[in-house]
Write an enzyme that holds these catalytic residues in place. Structure first.
Site, short mmCIF file in Angstrom:
data_model
loop_
_atom_site.label_atom_id
_atom_site.label_comp_id
_atom_site.label_asym_id
_atom_site.label_seq_id
_atom_site.Cartn_x
_atom_site.Cartn_y
_atom_site.Cartn_z
CB ALA A 1 -4.46 -0.53 4.02
CD GLN A 2 -8.30 5.27 7.32
OE1 GLN A 2 -8.69 6.38 7.56
NE2 GLN A 2 -8.78 4.22 7.93
CD GLU B 1 -11.61 -7.45 8.06
OE1 GLU B 1 -10.49 -7.59 7.54
OE2 GLU B 1 -12.39 -6.52 7.77
CE1 TYR C 1 -4.26 -1.55 0.32
CE2 TYR C 1 -2.82 -3.28 1.18
CZ TYR C 1 -4.03 -2.88 0.66
OH TYR C 1 -5.01 -3.80 0.45
P1 FAD Z 1 2.28 -4.25 2.66
O1 FAD Z 1 1.03 -3.83 2.03
O2 FAD Z 1 2.30 -5.48 3.49
O3 FAD Z 1 3.38 -4.38 1.51
C1 FAD Z 1 4.71 -4.77 1.73
C2 FAD Z 1 5.30 -5.16 0.38
O4 FAD Z 1 6.69 -5.42 0.54
C3 FAD Z 1 4.68 -6.41 -0.21
O5 FAD Z 1 4.41 -6.22 -1.58
C4 FAD Z 1 5.75 -7.48 -0.02
O6 FAD Z 1 5.74 -8.48 -1.01
C5 FAD Z 1 7.02 -6.64 -0.12
N1 FAD Z 1 8.18 -7.21 0.58
C6 FAD Z 1 8.22 -7.64 1.86
N2 FAD Z 1 9.47 -8.07 2.17
C7 FAD Z 1 10.21 -7.91 1.04
C8 FAD Z 1 11.57 -8.15 0.73
N3 FAD Z 1 12.43 -8.65 1.63
N4 FAD Z 1 12.00 -7.86 -0.51
C9 FAD Z 1 11.16 -7.34 -1.45
N5 FAD Z 1 9.86 -7.08 -1.19
C10 FAD Z 1 9.39 -7.36 0.03
N6 FAD Z 1 -5.88 -2.07 6.99
C11 FAD Z 1 -6.87 -1.18 6.73
O7 FAD Z 1 -6.63 0.03 6.77
N7 FAD Z 1 -8.14 -1.59 6.42
C12 FAD Z 1 -8.47 -2.89 6.33
O8 FAD Z 1 -9.62 -3.24 6.04
C13 FAD Z 1 -7.45 -3.86 6.60
N8 FAD Z 1 -7.73 -5.18 6.49
C14 FAD Z 1 -6.73 -6.09 6.70
C15 FAD Z 1 -7.05 -7.44 6.55
C16 FAD Z 1 -6.08 -8.40 6.76
C17 FAD Z 1 -6.44 -9.86 6.61
C18 FAD Z 1 -4.75 -8.01 7.11
C19 FAD Z 1 -3.68 -9.04 7.33
C20 FAD Z 1 -4.43 -6.66 7.26
C21 FAD Z 1 -5.42 -5.69 7.05
N9 FAD Z 1 -5.14 -4.32 7.18
C22 FAD Z 1 -6.14 -3.40 6.93
C23 FAD Z 1 -3.77 -3.86 7.50
C24 FAD Z 1 -3.03 -3.48 6.19
O9 FAD Z 1 -3.15 -4.53 5.26
C25 FAD Z 1 -1.56 -3.17 6.42
O10 FAD Z 1 -1.43 -2.21 7.43
C26 FAD Z 1 -0.93 -2.65 5.11
O11 FAD Z 1 -0.87 -3.72 4.17
C27 FAD Z 1 0.46 -2.08 5.34
O12 FAD Z 1 0.95 -1.59 4.12
P2 FAD Z 1 2.52 -1.60 3.83
O13 FAD Z 1 2.73 -0.80 2.59
O14 FAD Z 1 3.29 -1.23 5.04
O15 FAD Z 1 2.89 -3.12 3.60
P1 NAD Z 2 -3.85 -6.88 16.44
O1 NAD Z 2 -2.58 -6.64 17.16
O2 NAD Z 2 -4.73 -5.75 16.16
O3 NAD Z 2 -4.71 -7.99 17.21
C1 NAD Z 2 -4.11 -9.14 17.76
C2 NAD Z 2 -5.02 -9.73 18.82
O4 NAD Z 2 -4.40 -10.92 19.31
C3 NAD Z 2 -5.21 -8.80 20.02
O5 NAD Z 2 -6.58 -8.70 20.32
C4 NAD Z 2 -4.41 -9.48 21.13
O6 NAD Z 2 -4.97 -9.26 22.41
C5 NAD Z 2 -4.51 -10.94 20.72
N1 NAD Z 2 -3.43 -11.76 21.27
C6 NAD Z 2 -2.12 -11.44 21.39
N2 NAD Z 2 -1.44 -12.43 21.97
C7 NAD Z 2 -2.32 -13.43 22.21
C8 NAD Z 2 -2.22 -14.73 22.78
N3 NAD Z 2 -1.06 -15.22 23.24
N4 NAD Z 2 -3.33 -15.49 22.87
C9 NAD Z 2 -4.53 -15.03 22.41
N5 NAD Z 2 -4.69 -13.79 21.87
C10 NAD Z 2 -3.59 -13.02 21.76
O7 NAD Z 2 -3.42 -7.65 15.08
P2 NAD Z 2 -4.26 -7.85 13.74
O8 NAD Z 2 -5.67 -8.18 14.02
O9 NAD Z 2 -3.46 -8.78 12.89
O10 NAD Z 2 -4.23 -6.41 13.08
C11 NAD Z 2 -2.98 -5.85 12.67
C12 NAD Z 2 -3.18 -4.44 12.16
O11 NAD Z 2 -3.95 -4.46 10.95
C13 NAD Z 2 -3.98 -3.58 13.13
O12 NAD Z 2 -3.48 -2.30 13.13
C14 NAD Z 2 -5.39 -3.60 12.58
O13 NAD Z 2 -6.10 -2.41 12.89
C15 NAD Z 2 -5.12 -3.71 11.09
N6 NAD Z 2 -6.26 -4.39 10.46
C16 NAD Z 2 -7.34 -3.61 10.14
C17 NAD Z 2 -8.45 -4.23 9.60
C18 NAD Z 2 -9.64 -3.37 9.26
O14 NAD Z 2 -9.57 -2.16 9.41
N7 NAD Z 2 -10.73 -3.96 8.78
C19 NAD Z 2 -8.47 -5.61 9.37
C20 NAD Z 2 -7.34 -6.36 9.72
C21 NAD Z 2 -6.25 -5.73 10.28
#
Ligand code: FAD
Ligand code: NAD
Length: 399
Positions: free
Chosen positions: A315-316, A172, A16
């Site tokens: 991501a935001q 999720e 992102y």
């Molecule tokens: P990323 O988007 O993770 O990108 C990192 C990039 O670096 C990737 O393309 C990867 O391939 C590359 N990379 C990594 N290591 C290397 C390396 N060694 N060499 C070359 N390339 C490499 N956030 C929201 O705001 N709203 C949401 O609804 C939301 N939903 C989520 C749902 C899930 C299931 C998860 C897991 C996260 C969600 N998040 C959400 C959190 C969000 O996805 C992350 O905060 C966001 O992706 C961070 O962006 P970034 O640019 O730091 O890294």
């Molecule tokens: P997180 O850190 O937000 O949540 C991890 C959860 O695991 C916490 O509730 C914590 O108390 C629990 N936990 C930690 N250790 C544990 C243990 N030993 N046993 C049981 N539970 C334990 O991590 P995440 O959910 O992967 O989110 C990561 C980031 O991505 C956050 O900033 C989140 O806001 C963002 N994200 C956002 C969205 C969205 O906006 N829709 C969706 C996914 C992720």
């Protein structure tokens, strides 16, 4: 500075934050103002925010990624598909698995990694939702356990899926998984009443810190779909047979998905840059302390609000940082004043599976179909920002 006097900008990571920096630079920079190189380990950008669907198998990985070459203008940006293995700020170089790059300005946008907090067995036996490849593994793993169960019908643990951590990722994911179970049961001739999805959370509530009314609503929706919550129950250990929780209780499960937290990419701390769990406390211009030519954005960075609390990695914020970083790179090159980064939190929306979500946006609470619809609009908006209407039509899942 290069021999020809053109500054070299290297962006590590096309998630992102990194892709947004690249796209903004390509728009802002004039011809021959800078050499921009974007490095990413895959030749596609993926939508991390949708990975819970790919992992549960309710969506196809193809919907969640787009070729980087379809997004960037190769006349303006060099794309290198490679894995970064070392960052060397002392000699302004980045070591790749198959080469070396030198830079004048570096953007570290490598994203996060799972944080296991040293809990034994998690790294070995649990699966994580981090990339397209990791989610393919989860989907296949779950299907394989269902297939095995037909050969070993006494092993109901093959149909038990433990999700460790009920933050947004955990919530999720269990929502999607619960939607997938009926289809899996039909596909593998399995009695649905034997399947268990157990979401285990250490804190006294799921989604700690989020609005309690929405949390309550979310839990009810997910329980109705068949999810069991174990709150106030820390996972102490992960074994080949399941997890050990609380005071030593064993929960047998052939699938353990760890969604217990994230940290910054390890390459950043290995570079000698000061970090807190892999995340850099950046200055107001998103630069690493002590380096005025290294910007750190996305999950690798740590930005604080006015009350001194860190913003969660999302991501935001990553997208907004990408925009600010590109502006500041252009300002550096043109010897202009840099612009401080100010995060504008637009809200939080979390999916609970098909047609259900919870969230807060524009200062109001949303739930159910309305929240799900808002999340969809938000996802489409990102596609539009990234690749215009054509990308919306290609990846918007309208069918
Ligand atoms: P990323 O988007 O993770 O990108 C990192 C990039 O670096 C990737 O393309 C990867 O391939 C590359 N990379 C990594 N290591 C290397 C390396 N060694 N060499 C070359 N390339 C490499 N956030 C929201 O705001 N709203 C949401 O609804 C939301 N939903 C989520 C749902 C899930 C299931 C998860 C897991 C996260 C969600 N998040 C959400 C959190 C969000 O996805 C992350 O905060 C966001 O992706 C961070 O962006 P970034 O640019 O730091 O890294
Ligand atoms: P997180 O850190 O937000 O949540 C991890 C959860 O695991 C916490 O509730 C914590 O108390 C629990 N936990 C930690 N250790 C544990 C243990 N030993 N046993 C049981 N539970 C334990 O991590 P995440 O959910 O992967 O989110 C990561 C980031 O991505 C956050 O900033 C989140 O806001 C963002 N994200 C956002 C969205 C969205 O906006 N829709 C969706 C996914 C992720």
């Amino acid at each position: 500075m290069e021999m020809n006097g053109i500054p070299k900008i290297v962006i590590l990571g096309a998630g992102y934050s990194g892709i947004m920096t690249a796209l903004r630079l390509q728009k802002e920079l004039n011809y021959n103002e800078a050499d921009v190189t974007l490095v990413n380990k895959h030749d596609y950008h993926y939508f991390t925010t949708q990975l819970h669907m790919t992992a549960a198998g309710t969506d196809n990985p193809e919907n969640n990624r787009v070729s980087i070459l379809k997004l960037i203008d190769e006349f303006k940006i060099d794309f290198v598909k490679s894995t970064v293995v070392q960052i060397r700020p002392q000699d302004r170089r980045v070591i790749l698995e198959d080469g070396t790059l030198s830079y004048d300005y570096l953007v570290i946008a490598l994203g996060g990694e799972s944080e296991t907090f040293g809990i034994p067995g998690l790294a070995e036996y649990a699966l994580t939702i981090r990339s397209i490849n990791s989610t393919r593994l989860i989907r296949e793993h779950i299907e394989y356990q269902f297939a095995r169960f037909k050969r070993e019908p006494h092993r109901t643990d093959l149909l038990t899926i433990v999700v460790g951590g009920a933050g947004f990722t955990g919530i999720e994911f269990v929502g999607e998984l619960a939607d997938r179970v009926p289809e899996l049961c039909r596909q593998f001739d399995v009695d649905p009443s034997l399947v268990k999805i157990i979401n285990i959370e250490a804190a006294p509530t799921v989604l700690p810190g989020f609005d309690p009314e929405l949390v309550e609503y979310g839990m009810r929706v997910l329980e109705r779909k068949g999810v069991t919550f174990r709150i106030g129950t820390p996972i102490r250990e992960c074994t080949p047979d399941g997890v050990i929780v609380g005071d030593g209780e064993e929960i047998k499960a052939a699938t353990v998905i760890w969604t217990g937290g994230v940290r910054g990419n390890r390459l950043v701390e290995e570079a000698g840059i000061e970090t807190v769990r892999g995340r850099v406390k950046v200055d107001e211009y998103l630069r690493a302390p002590g380096y005025d030519n290294i910007f750190v954005i996305g999950d690798c960075s740590l930005v604080f609000n006015e009350e001194g609390k860190p913003y969660p990695p999302t991501a935001q914020i990553a997208v907004q940082q990408g925009v600010n970083c590109a502006q500041n790179l252009v300002a550096c090159i043109r010897n202009q004043a840099l612009k401080p980064f100010r995060y504008q939190h637009k809200g939080t929306l979390a999916s609970l599976g098909k047609g259900e979500a919870i969230g807060i946006a524009f200062g109001r609470k949303y739930r159910g179909r309305t929240a799900a619809w808002m999340k969809k609009v938000n996802d489409l908006r990102y596609l539009f920002v990234l690749g215009g209407i054509m990308l919306v039509l290609r990846k918007g899942r309208f069918i």
